[in-house]
Design a protein around this motif. Structure first.
Motif, short mmCIF file in Angstrom:
data_model
loop_
_atom_site.label_atom_id
_atom_site.label_comp_id
_atom_site.label_asym_id
_atom_site.label_seq_id
_atom_site.Cartn_x
_atom_site.Cartn_y
_atom_site.Cartn_z
N TYR A 1 0.82 -1.21 0.00
CA TYR A 1 0.00 0.00 0.00
C TYR A 1 0.86 1.25 0.00
N THR A 2 0.22 2.37 -0.33
CA THR A 2 0.88 3.66 -0.41
C THR A 2 0.59 4.47 0.85
N ARG B 1 4.82 0.56 0.70
CA ARG B 1 5.38 -0.39 1.65
C ARG B 1 4.62 -1.71 1.62
N ILE B 2 5.28 -2.73 2.13
CA ILE B 2 4.67 -4.04 2.30
C ILE B 2 4.54 -4.29 3.80
N ALA B 3 3.39 -4.80 4.20
CA ALA B 3 3.14 -5.10 5.61
C ALA B 3 2.52 -6.47 5.74
N VAL C 1 8.62 -4.02 4.66
CA VAL C 1 9.45 -3.34 3.66
C VAL C 1 8.91 -1.93 3.52
N THR C 2 9.75 -0.93 3.77
CA THR C 2 9.35 0.47 3.60
C THR C 2 10.33 1.15 2.64
N GLY C 3 9.98 2.36 2.25
CA GLY C 3 10.88 3.13 1.41
C GLY C 3 10.82 2.82 -0.07
#
Length: 328
Positions: free
Chosen positions: A111-112, A118-120, A132-134
């Motif tokens: 999602y944004t 990022r992935i959550a 995963v961010t950024g």
């Protein structure tokens, strides 16, 4: 040769009839299974995956929701994801159910936010934990967003260049890439650069699937050509130097390319020996592994995702509805 495919008159008529007509009379034997709508009234539906019991889980980009759809087509909202930023292409995008869901009860989303993509991971009904961010986001466009678990059990993600083509060639950026990570978001073992990056030089990857163990992705082009790519670890797929095939040293050409006016591909599925590639220009491409084929279901308008369901049916997602078919 024109890349805008034309169905034969008879096939088009049969397909159109299957979409708009009810069941055939007893004396009629349809040549293809009707594509059947099982849910409607959705708010930018984007991606679907399935729980072990066959229940579908799908995202609605603009509504920021995860919903369930049961085998009878009943839709139930599970939860709204906090912190999601919505623009024409941004929002709540991909979803992937853990292959070990029976024991870990975990679902993954892409999602944004106001600052990145990022992935959550989460357990349904609970607050997501980013892994995963950024991942770069553009002001409005090029967010990528598709996530899928591969046959190797690792999570793959297609990302966009965040409206900055240089990101695609920068191996230190997560933008314009195919990523391969563990369920904790760490680089998967064996990745080519000892990072999360699996392949690079992409513009806006929105489709991921495996056929005969080989990863294929769909990538949205800029003004010229959209691409179907066969992904090999560490390869450079050319963007922004190349859009479609080129002769630049070190760049890997696509399996097939189409004019952006006819394709603008999104989700991608392997089903009954063919690839099904959703098209934001309308309909869904049915292709062989060399990218040869044409469009089905142009009556549906934009299609966003194609996914093979555990019930043996092909699920087609449009912004407002979900359909099932046998892929004919």
């Amino acid at each position: 040769m024109s890349l805008r495919r034309t169905l034969t008159t008879a096939f088009a008529a049969a397909t159109a009839a299957s979409i708009v007509a009810g069941p055939a009379a007893a004396s009629e034997v349809p040549s293809v299974q009707a594509i059947k709508q099982i849910a409607s009234g959705l708010n930018q539906a984007w991606s679907i995956d399935f729980l072990p019991d066959g229940t579908g889980l799908f995202t609605q980009k603009d509504a920021k929701t995860i919903s369930k759809i049961d085998k009878a087509g009943k839709v139930t909202t599970v939860q709204t994801i906090p912190g999601v930023s919505v623009t024409p292409e941004a929002g709540l995008l991909g979803i992937a159910v853990s292959p070990k869901y029976a024991t870990d009860q975990t679902v993954f989303i892409y999602y944004t936010t106001s600052s990145d993509n990022r992935i959550a991971k989460l357990k349904l009904g609970q607050t997501p934990t980013p892994i995963v961010t950024g991942i770069p986001r553009g002001a409005n466009f090029h967010h990528g967003g598709r996530i899928r678990f591969g046959p190797d059990g690792y999570l793959y993600a297609g990302t966009g260049d965040g409206q900055n083509g240089a990101n695609a060639q920068n191996k230190n950026s997560l933008g314009g890439k195919v990523l391969r990570v563990t369920t904790d978001g760490a680089p998967a073992p064996g990745n080519p650069f000892n990072s999360r990056v699996y392949s690079y030089g992409h513009r806006n990857v929105q489709g991921l699937t495996w056929a005969n163990g080989q990863l294929y992705v769909s990538d949205i082009g800029a003004n010229k050509l959209d691409e179907l790519n066969k992904i090999e670890p560490g390869k450079n797929y050319g963007w922004p130097t190349c859009e479609g095939p080129c002769t630049t040293a070190g760049m890997t050409n696509p399996v097939k390319a189409w004019p952006t006016s006819s394709a603008t591909p999104s989700g991608l599925a392997a089903y009954k020996g063919s690839l099904y590639m959703a098209s934001l220009k309308g309909g869904t491409f049915k292709l062989d592994l060399n990218g040869n084929g044409g469009k089905l279901w142009t009556n549906l308008g934009r299609t966003r995702d194609a996914t093979a369901g555990p019930d043996g049916q092909l699920y087609t997602i449009t912004p407002g509805a979900i359909y099932v078919s046998d892929g004919s």
